[in-house]
Design a protein around this motif. Structure first.
Motif, mmCIF file in Angstrom:
data_model
loop_
_atom_site.group_PDB
_atom_site.id
_atom_site.type_symbol
_atom_site.label_atom_id
_atom_site.label_comp_id
_atom_site.label_asym_id
_atom_site.label_seq_id
_atom_site.Cartn_x
_atom_site.Cartn_y
_atom_site.Cartn_z
ATOM 1 N N GLU A 80 0.825 -0.659 0.396
ATOM 2 C CA GLU A 80 0.297 0.119 -0.274
ATOM 3 C C GLU A 80 0.908 1.444 0.157
ATOM 4 O O GLU A 80 0.617 2.267 -0.894
ATOM 5 N N SER A 81 1.786 1.174 1.166
ATOM 6 C CA SER A 81 2.885 1.837 0.715
ATOM 7 C C SER A 81 3.481 2.114 -0.427
ATOM 8 O O SER A 81 4.280 3.426 -0.817
ATOM 9 N N SER A 82 3.573 1.559 -1.150
ATOM 10 C CA SER A 82 4.031 1.718 -2.501
ATOM 11 C C SER A 82 3.172 1.792 -4.065
ATOM 12 O O SER A 82 3.588 1.809 -4.809
ATOM 13 N N GLY A 83 1.832 2.532 -3.281
ATOM 14 C CA GLY A 83 1.137 2.664 -4.669
ATOM 15 C C GLY A 83 0.364 1.477 -5.140
ATOM 16 O O GLY A 83 -0.477 2.466 -5.715
ATOM 17 N N TYR A 84 0.171 0.610 -4.184
ATOM 18 C CA TYR A 84 -1.051 0.094 -4.924
ATOM 19 C C TYR A 84 -2.228 -0.217 -4.235
ATOM 20 O O TYR A 84 -1.890 -0.467 -2.494
ATOM 21 N N GLU A 85 -3.500 -0.792 -4.195
ATOM 22 C CA GLU A 85 -4.761 -0.892 -3.517
ATOM 23 C C GLU A 85 -4.848 -2.645 -3.009
ATOM 24 O O GLU A 85 -4.095 -3.732 -3.706
ATOM 25 N N VAL A 86 -4.926 -2.885 -2.166
ATOM 26 C CA VAL A 86 -4.610 -4.428 -1.155
ATOM 27 C C VAL A 86 -5.720 -5.103 -0.285
ATOM 28 O O VAL A 86 -5.747 -4.124 0.414
ATOM 29 N N VAL A 87 -5.640 -6.092 -0.827
ATOM 30 C CA VAL A 87 -6.960 -6.917 -0.224
ATOM 31 C C VAL A 87 -6.646 -8.398 0.673
ATOM 32 O O VAL A 87 -5.947 -8.731 0.342
ATOM 33 N N SER A 88 -6.816 -8.222 1.065
ATOM 34 C CA SER A 88 -6.028 -9.087 2.074
ATOM 35 C C SER A 88 -7.075 -10.046 2.894
ATOM 36 O O SER A 88 -7.858 -9.694 3.770
ATOM 37 N N THR A 89 -6.444 -11.911 2.837
ATOM 38 C CA THR A 89 -7.573 -12.382 4.049
ATOM 39 C C THR A 89 -6.242 -13.620 3.943
ATOM 40 O O THR A 89 -5.611 -13.610 3.584
ATOM 41 N N ASP A 90 -6.872 -14.545 5.021
ATOM 42 C CA ASP A 90 -5.990 -15.041 5.616
ATOM 43 C C ASP A 90 -6.355 -17.199 5.013
ATOM 44 O O ASP A 90 -6.648 -18.369 5.828
ATOM 45 N N ASN A 91 -7.449 -16.918 4.786
ATOM 46 C CA ASN A 91 -8.252 -18.504 4.070
ATOM 47 C C ASN A 91 -9.079 -18.504 3.204
ATOM 48 O O ASN A 91 -8.995 -17.613 1.990
ATOM 49 N N TYR A 92 -8.780 -19.714 2.334
ATOM 50 C CA TYR A 92 -9.552 -20.119 1.296
ATOM 51 C C TYR A 92 -10.004 -20.017 0.115
ATOM 52 O O TYR A 92 -11.013 -18.959 -0.464
ATOM 53 N N LEU B 32 10.731 -7.954 1.356
ATOM 54 C CA LEU B 32 9.423 -6.759 1.397
ATOM 55 C C LEU B 32 10.136 -6.164 0.372
ATOM 56 O O LEU B 32 9.230 -5.860 -1.316
ATOM 57 N N ALA B 33 11.108 -5.476 -0.269
ATOM 58 C CA ALA B 33 11.985 -5.293 -1.676
ATOM 59 C C ALA B 33 11.654 -5.745 -2.086
ATOM 60 O O ALA B 33 11.547 -6.008 -3.631
ATOM 61 N N GLU B 34 12.689 -7.552 -2.464
ATOM 62 C CA GLU B 34 12.664 -8.111 -3.412
ATOM 63 C C GLU B 34 10.804 -8.931 -3.904
ATOM 64 O O GLU B 34 10.279 -8.340 -4.399
ATOM 65 N N LEU B 35 10.184 -8.743 -3.065
ATOM 66 C CA LEU B 35 8.742 -9.097 -3.009
ATOM 67 C C LEU B 35 8.254 -7.858 -4.117
ATOM 68 O O LEU B 35 7.665 -8.121 -5.049
ATOM 69 N N LEU B 36 8.458 -6.632 -4.060
ATOM 70 C CA LEU B 36 7.680 -5.540 -5.385
ATOM 71 C C LEU B 36 8.729 -6.033 -6.199
ATOM 72 O O LEU B 36 7.676 -4.984 -6.694
ATOM 73 N N LEU B 37 9.614 -5.740 -5.906
ATOM 74 C CA LEU B 37 10.458 -6.002 -7.870
ATOM 75 C C LEU B 37 9.045 -6.925 -8.170
ATOM 76 O O LEU B 37 9.265 -6.591 -8.921
#
Length: 222
Positions: free
Chosen positions: A22-34, A106-111
């Motif tokens: 989110e701090s990198s400019g994306y809209e994020v929706v998160s959940t913890d289950n299938y 997290l920087a690797e994930l962002l890349l």
């Protein structure tokens, strides 16, 4: 703003990933289950999935496989502690686009996110829809056949086969060409299954669209 669905059942990691993206400019929706992830993926349009593999009440591989079989082609990154080659192979066989091993920066994930979204954006600059006839068009990105605004049900391999034909219009594709593109590594290609897929596609798009060339292969004619 690109929209990302994050499936992660470790609360602290889920929060860190979501906050960082989110701090990198994306809209994020998160959940913890299938089940919730499945519902969200069907109900909203996302530009990217990030799925953990070992999740509450389910499995990330199975989730993506279910989505792919339903015609959802959204790119996906698997984030997992699994590292056996068989696990990596399983991930790519169900249609993931990238793999990141825990623990990760997290920087690797962002890349990785930026790379996939950039690639997807460039793809979208081309014609996303290919017209088949006055009624039918094919979404080459999502691999969905549409009649007006309604999706025409296709099996996974049928949609992949149609995409392959449309990318190679007026070109004879040998059976080996088709087998290598449609059947996954480790699967045994089937001439009988291929004939069934061809027959089913012809019923929908017209017999004249797919020509059989004896001893050579098949050709989609535009």
């Amino acid at each position: 703003m690109n929209k990302i669905l994050v499936l992660e059942d470790e609360p602290m990691l889920q929060d860190m990933m979501s906050s960082y993206l989110e701090s990198s400019g994306y809209e994020v929706v998160s959940t913890d289950n299938y089940e919730e992830a499945l519902s969200l993926a069907y109900e909203s349009k996302f530009d990217l999935f990030i799925f953990d593999v070992k999740i509450t009440r389910g499995n990330g591989f199975e989730l993506l496989d279910e989505l792919r079989n339903s015609g959802v082609g959204t790119p996906c990154i698997f984030a997992t502690s699994l590292n056996a080659m068989s696990d990596v192979t399983s991930g790519f066989k169900v249609g993931c686009d990238d793999y990141i091993k825990k623990p990760f920066e997290l920087a690797e994930l962002l890349l990785r996110v930026q790379n996939i979204l950039k690639r997807n954006f460039n793809h979208n600059q081309n014609d996303e829809f290919i017209t088949i006839n006055n009624e039918l068009k094919f979404d080459i990105l999502q691999k969905r056949l549409l009649k007006g605004d309604k999706m025409v049900p296709l099996a996974k391999k049928e949609s992949e086969l149609l995409a392959l034909f449309l990318k190679n219009k007026n070109t004879i594709l040998t059976r080996d060409d088709i087998y290598s593109q449609i059947w996954d590594m480790g699967e045994m290609p089937s001439e009988l299954s291929l004939r069934v897929y061809i027959r089913n596609l012809r019923k929908i798009i017209g017999n004249e669209k797919i020509i059989s060339h004896s001893k050579l292969g098949y050709e989609y004619v535009s």
